[in-house]
Design a protein around this motif. Sequence first.
Motif, PDB file in Angstrom:
ATOM      1  N   ALA A 186      10.879 -10.853 -17.936  1.00  0.00           N
ATOM      2  CA  ALA A 186      11.838  -9.874 -17.418  1.00  0.00           C
ATOM      3  C   ALA A 186      11.124  -8.771 -16.636  1.00  0.00           C
ATOM      4  O   ALA A 186      11.589  -8.321 -15.592  1.00  0.00           O
ATOM      5  N   VAL A 187       9.957  -8.330 -17.154  1.00  0.00           N
ATOM      6  CA  VAL A 187       9.183  -7.296 -16.454  1.00  0.00           C
ATOM      7  C   VAL A 187       8.696  -7.838 -15.111  1.00  0.00           C
ATOM      8  O   VAL A 187       8.833  -7.186 -14.066  1.00  0.00           O
ATOM      9  N   LEU A 188       8.136  -9.045 -15.134  1.00  0.00           N
ATOM     10  CA  LEU A 188       7.601  -9.633 -13.902  1.00  0.00           C
ATOM     11  C   LEU A 188       8.722  -9.869 -12.896  1.00  0.00           C
ATOM     12  O   LEU A 188       8.563  -9.615 -11.703  1.00  0.00           O
ATOM     13  N   ASP A 189       9.879 -10.348 -13.370  1.00  0.00           N
ATOM     14  CA  ASP A 189      11.013 -10.574 -12.467  1.00  0.00           C
ATOM     15  C   ASP A 189      11.438  -9.272 -11.786  1.00  0.00           C
ATOM     16  O   ASP A 189      11.776  -9.260 -10.603  1.00  0.00           O
ATOM     17  N   ALA A 190      11.438  -8.184 -12.554  1.00  0.00           N
ATOM     18  CA  ALA A 190      11.849  -6.892 -11.982  1.00  0.00           C
ATOM     19  C   ALA A 190      10.840  -6.442 -10.918  1.00  0.00           C
ATOM     20  O   ALA A 190      11.221  -5.951  -9.854  1.00  0.00           O
ATOM     21  N   ILE A 191       9.559  -6.621 -11.199  1.00  0.00           N
ATOM     22  CA  ILE A 191       8.536  -6.233 -10.225  1.00  0.00           C
ATOM     23  C   ILE A 191       8.667  -7.097  -8.969  1.00  0.00           C
ATOM     24  O   ILE A 191       8.591  -6.609  -7.839  1.00  0.00           O
ATOM     25  N   TYR A 192       8.921  -8.386  -9.175  1.00  0.00           N
ATOM     26  CA  TYR A 192       9.052  -9.289  -8.031  1.00  0.00           C
ATOM     27  C   TYR A 192      10.303  -8.943  -7.219  1.00  0.00           C
ATOM     28  O   TYR A 192      10.307  -9.058  -5.993  1.00  0.00           O
ATOM     29  N   ALA A 193      11.361  -8.501  -7.910  1.00  0.00           N
ATOM     30  CA  ALA A 193      12.578  -8.098  -7.200  1.00  0.00           C
ATOM     31  C   ALA A 193      12.282  -6.903  -6.298  1.00  0.00           C
ATOM     32  O   ALA A 193      12.760  -6.831  -5.166  1.00  0.00           O
ATOM     33  N   ALA A 194      11.475  -5.953  -6.791  1.00  0.00           N
ATOM     34  CA  ALA A 194      11.086  -4.804  -5.970  1.00  0.00           C
ATOM     35  C   ALA A 194      10.272  -5.278  -4.771  1.00  0.00           C
ATOM     36  O   ALA A 194      10.481  -4.842  -3.636  1.00  0.00           O
ATOM     37  N   PHE A 195       9.345  -6.201  -5.019  1.00  0.00           N
ATOM     38  CA  PHE A 195       8.516  -6.726  -3.932  1.00  0.00           C
ATOM     39  C   PHE A 195       9.396  -7.423  -2.891  1.00  0.00           C
ATOM     40  O   PHE A 195       9.227  -7.238  -1.682  1.00  0.00           O
ATOM     41  N   ALA A 196      10.355  -8.218  -3.370  1.00  0.00           N
ATOM     42  CA  ALA A 196      11.210  -8.979  -2.456  1.00  0.00           C
ATOM     43  C   ALA A 196      12.012  -8.042  -1.560  1.00  0.00           C
ATOM     44  O   ALA A 196      12.206  -8.324  -0.377  1.00  0.00           O
ATOM     45  N   GLU A 197      12.466  -6.903  -2.099  1.00  0.00           N
ATOM     46  CA  GLU A 197      13.186  -5.940  -1.265  1.00  0.00           C
ATOM     47  C   GLU A 197      12.279  -5.425  -0.154  1.00  0.00           C
ATOM     48  O   GLU A 197      12.697  -5.248   0.988  1.00  0.00           O
ATOM     49  N   GLY A 198      11.025  -5.157  -0.478  1.00  0.00           N
ATOM     50  CA  GLY A 198      10.077  -4.698   0.530  1.00  0.00           C
ATOM     51  C   GLY A 198       9.754  -5.801   1.525  1.00  0.00           C
ATOM     52  O   GLY A 198       9.587  -5.556   2.717  1.00  0.00           O
ATOM     53  N   TRP A 199       9.695  -7.021   1.045  1.00  0.00           N
ATOM     54  CA  TRP A 199       9.330  -8.179   1.860  1.00  0.00           C
ATOM     55  C   TRP A 199      10.383  -8.452   2.931  1.00  0.00           C
ATOM     56  O   TRP A 199      10.078  -8.948   4.012  1.00  0.00           O
ATOM     57  N   LEU A 200      11.654  -8.107   2.629  1.00  0.00           N
ATOM     58  CA  LEU A 200      12.734  -8.373   3.580  1.00  0.00           C
ATOM     59  C   LEU A 200      12.509  -7.633   4.893  1.00  0.00           C
ATOM     60  O   LEU A 200      12.941  -8.077   5.939  1.00  0.00           O
ATOM     61  N   ASP A 201      11.824  -6.495   4.812  1.00  0.00           N
ATOM     62  CA  ASP A 201      11.540  -5.745   6.033  1.00  0.00           C
ATOM     63  C   ASP A 201      10.235  -6.266   6.616  1.00  0.00           C
ATOM     64  O   ASP A 201       9.189  -5.636   6.510  1.00  0.00           O
ATOM     65  N   ALA A 202      10.304  -7.435   7.260  1.00  0.00           N
ATOM     66  CA  ALA A 202       9.087  -8.117   7.698  1.00  0.00           C
ATOM     67  C   ALA A 202       8.327  -7.321   8.747  1.00  0.00           C
ATOM     68  O   ALA A 202       7.103  -7.273   8.755  1.00  0.00           O
ATOM     69  N   ALA A 203       9.072  -6.675   9.634  1.00  0.00           N
ATOM     70  CA  ALA A 203       8.412  -5.976  10.733  1.00  0.00           C
ATOM     71  C   ALA A 203       7.736  -4.694  10.252  1.00  0.00           C
ATOM     72  O   ALA A 203       6.898  -4.124  10.947  1.00  0.00           O
ATOM     73  N   GLY A 204       8.092  -4.252   9.045  1.00  0.00           N
ATOM     74  CA  GLY A 204       7.484  -3.040   8.520  1.00  0.00           C
ATOM     75  C   GLY A 204       7.958  -1.787   9.235  1.00  0.00           C
ATOM     76  O   GLY A 204       7.275  -0.774   9.274  1.00  0.00           O
ATOM     77  N   ASP A 206      10.850  -0.244   8.508  1.00  0.00           N
ATOM     78  CA  ASP A 206      11.561   0.592   7.541  1.00  0.00           C
ATOM     79  C   ASP A 206      10.554   1.041   6.484  1.00  0.00           C
ATOM     80  O   ASP A 206      10.194   0.282   5.594  1.00  0.00           O
ATOM     81  N   ALA A 207      10.104   2.284   6.612  1.00  0.00           N
ATOM     82  CA  ALA A 207       8.993   2.751   5.775  1.00  0.00           C
ATOM     83  C   ALA A 207       9.293   2.604   4.292  1.00  0.00           C
ATOM     84  O   ALA A 207       8.432   2.189   3.517  1.00  0.00           O
ATOM     85  N   GLY A 208      10.539   2.921   3.907  1.00  0.00           N
ATOM     86  CA  GLY A 208      10.908   2.868   2.497  1.00  0.00           C
ATOM     87  C   GLY A 208      10.718   1.485   1.911  1.00  0.00           C
ATOM     88  O   GLY A 208      10.217   1.314   0.803  1.00  0.00           O
ATOM     89  N   ARG A 209      11.103   0.475   2.685  1.00  0.00           N
ATOM     90  CA  ARG A 209      11.017  -0.881   2.164  1.00  0.00           C
ATOM     91  C   ARG A 209       9.582  -1.401   2.226  1.00  0.00           C
ATOM     92  O   ARG A 209       9.141  -2.102   1.330  1.00  0.00           O
ATOM     93  N   ARG A 210       8.848  -1.067   3.300  1.00  0.00           N
ATOM     94  CA  ARG A 210       7.481  -1.550   3.415  1.00  0.00           C
ATOM     95  C   ARG A 210       6.665  -1.052   2.219  1.00  0.00           C
ATOM     96  O   ARG A 210       5.944  -1.798   1.585  1.00  0.00           O
ATOM     97  N   ASP A 211       6.847   0.259   1.929  1.00  0.00           N
ATOM     98  CA  ASP A 211       6.101   0.836   0.811  1.00  0.00           C
ATOM     99  C   ASP A 211       6.440   0.145  -0.497  1.00  0.00           C
ATOM    100  O   ASP A 211       5.610   0.054  -1.389  1.00  0.00           O
ATOM    101  N   LEU A 212       7.670  -0.325  -0.604  1.00  0.00           N
ATOM    102  CA  LEU A 212       8.110  -0.951  -1.841  1.00  0.00           C
ATOM    103  C   LEU A 212       7.237  -2.161  -2.176  1.00  0.00           C
ATOM    104  O   LEU A 212       6.916  -2.398  -3.340  1.00  0.00           O
ATOM    105  N   ALA A 213       6.843  -2.930  -1.155  1.00  0.00           N
ATOM    106  CA  ALA A 213       5.968  -4.076  -1.402  1.00  0.00           C
ATOM    107  C   ALA A 213       4.630  -3.592  -1.968  1.00  0.00           C
ATOM    108  O   ALA A 213       4.099  -4.182  -2.913  1.00  0.00           O
ATOM    109  N   GLU A 214       4.119  -2.503  -1.411  1.00  0.00           N
ATOM    110  CA  GLU A 214       2.849  -1.966  -1.919  1.00  0.00           C
ATOM    111  C   GLU A 214       2.996  -1.446  -3.348  1.00  0.00           C
ATOM    112  O   GLU A 214       2.125  -1.647  -4.185  1.00  0.00           O
ATOM    113  N   GLU A 215       4.114  -0.766  -3.621  1.00  0.00           N
ATOM    114  CA  GLU A 215       4.350  -0.250  -4.974  1.00  0.00           C
ATOM    115  C   GLU A 215       4.433  -1.411  -5.965  1.00  0.00           C
ATOM    116  O   GLU A 215       3.917  -1.332  -7.078  1.00  0.00           O
ATOM    117  N   ALA A 216       5.096  -2.486  -5.545  1.00  0.00           N
ATOM    118  CA  ALA A 216       5.237  -3.646  -6.432  1.00  0.00           C
ATOM    119  C   ALA A 216       3.869  -4.265  -6.712  1.00  0.00           C
ATOM    120  O   ALA A 216       3.583  -4.670  -7.838  1.00  0.00           O
TER     121      ALA A 216
END
Lengths: 414, 115
Positions: A186-204, A206-216
């Motif tokens: 459950a913990v890993l799934d939640a972290i991956y969900a955060a990463f996936a939200e950041g990943w959706l912004d492929a071009a980078g 959207d700063a908020g989403r790009r950072d999300l991948a790094e935070e994850a």
Amino acid sequence: MSILDSNDRAHHAAEAAARHSYGKLVAFLAAGYGDVSAAEDALSEAFAAALANWPEHGTPSNPEGWLLTAARRKLIDAHRRKRAEAGPDALDAIADLDQQPGSHELPDRRLGLLFTCAHPAIDPTIRAPLILQAVLGLDAARIASAFLMSPTAMGQRLVRAKSKIRMAGIPFRVPERAEMGERLEAVLDAIYAAFAEGWLDAAGTDAGRRDLAEEAIFLGSLVAELLPDEPEALGLLALMLYAESRRPTRRSPAGEFVPLDEQDVALWDVALIAQAEMALRRAGAMGCIGRYQLEAAIQSAHVERRRSGTANWPALVGLYDGLVAITGSPVAALNRALAIASMEGPEAGLAALDGVRVDARMVEYQPYWAARAELLSRTGARNDARHAYDIAIGLERDPSMRQYLDRRRSLISG
Amino acid sequence: MQYLLALYLDESAWGTMTPEQQQQGAAAYAAYTEALTKAGVYKGGNRLQPSASATTLRTTSGKMQVLDGPFADTKEQLAGYYLIEVANLDAAMAWAGRCPAAQHGIVEVRAIWAM
């Protein structure tokens, strides 16, 4: 020294303490007091007090300890204001906080906090936002924009989740061995969900989403570091690092989607790939395969193209087989069909795709129709291919992906 | 912390059971109560008369209304409860999962508001 200088220094010291210690301080206070919101509020007041106090009196030698002491006082104040709600044990809990060892060696309770946020009694869809806020201190507005929600709605859901933790008595602890598997997932799934939200912004863009991948990725490394014997934690970390290594090549300079097998391998981030391989090797050595290790191994087989010029297709088919067996995911089955097409030709791929089609979800899954269109066009079935591209384009929202599919469709001759 | 385990059951099931099945059912609850007591977490508990026997009161436009029947007309009705004292929600959930009602009905876990 001018007032401005000492102001700057106070700001920097508070900011540095915030960045490095925020999660540790929240976790320590919340675990002791049983209340994430109260810990966050007390800590934010402590940070404000630091900014008011440090420029005048100088930055303390142990900023983290200073903040902890100030936050404890704020907790006691807050408790006096709403004694009835907090319950009779709360003051004892705060008193216990004072019995803790010196703040130089603040125990790391972040792992316990992660398990609290991803507790089975917490709605799965709020677990990732909750972790981002409680452990990393991200504000609700930023989380809301990353998860495409209104800040008000996100704020309310976060408040509700934190109230539930307090009122329902969800403990701040790392689960016992027997329940670890499911709870860690459950913990890993939640972290991956955060990463996936950041990943959706492929071009980078959207700063908020790009950072999300790094935070994850930061959270993933934290879990892997605090639970060094859990192969799936390392598997998730490897998966995220592999994916991140390819970020610069996922869109053309014109902003168009670039499929994995057309990405310029020279632009993949070698340092991230090396970290990913190391994590995956460590996980593999533990001899207990799981979903995240398989997905990371799939990435690794694709990355082989960097060295050999071609992805390791036979390995990929086997890995997708494993993933289908573990998750039953039609997406994994779809990718398996594409791996077969790469090895044995488009007809074999189409035959494998027919097997995937029995899953009703595929009817409205863009990548299914795009894959079908691509394979059909390679067999020369031009009209069927155009028809499949039309459906794929109709199902896609992302303009860069639509642009790519449009161009592929226009390349069909005759 | 104290927790209420509220047991929601399909009341029509009891009437369709053979006397042996009813006896087995009652024995399962007795064993569960015994286990709670032995573990020192049992604070109380009761089985309730069927919801058809419930009486519901509320004030509408300043006038007390009395209705014959339960508050919510659902298939599963509140059929009983346990009050337990354990360390946290994890422990409460573990006990709730062992309750016979978790097999043939629904168990809702609610923390008691400490005064």
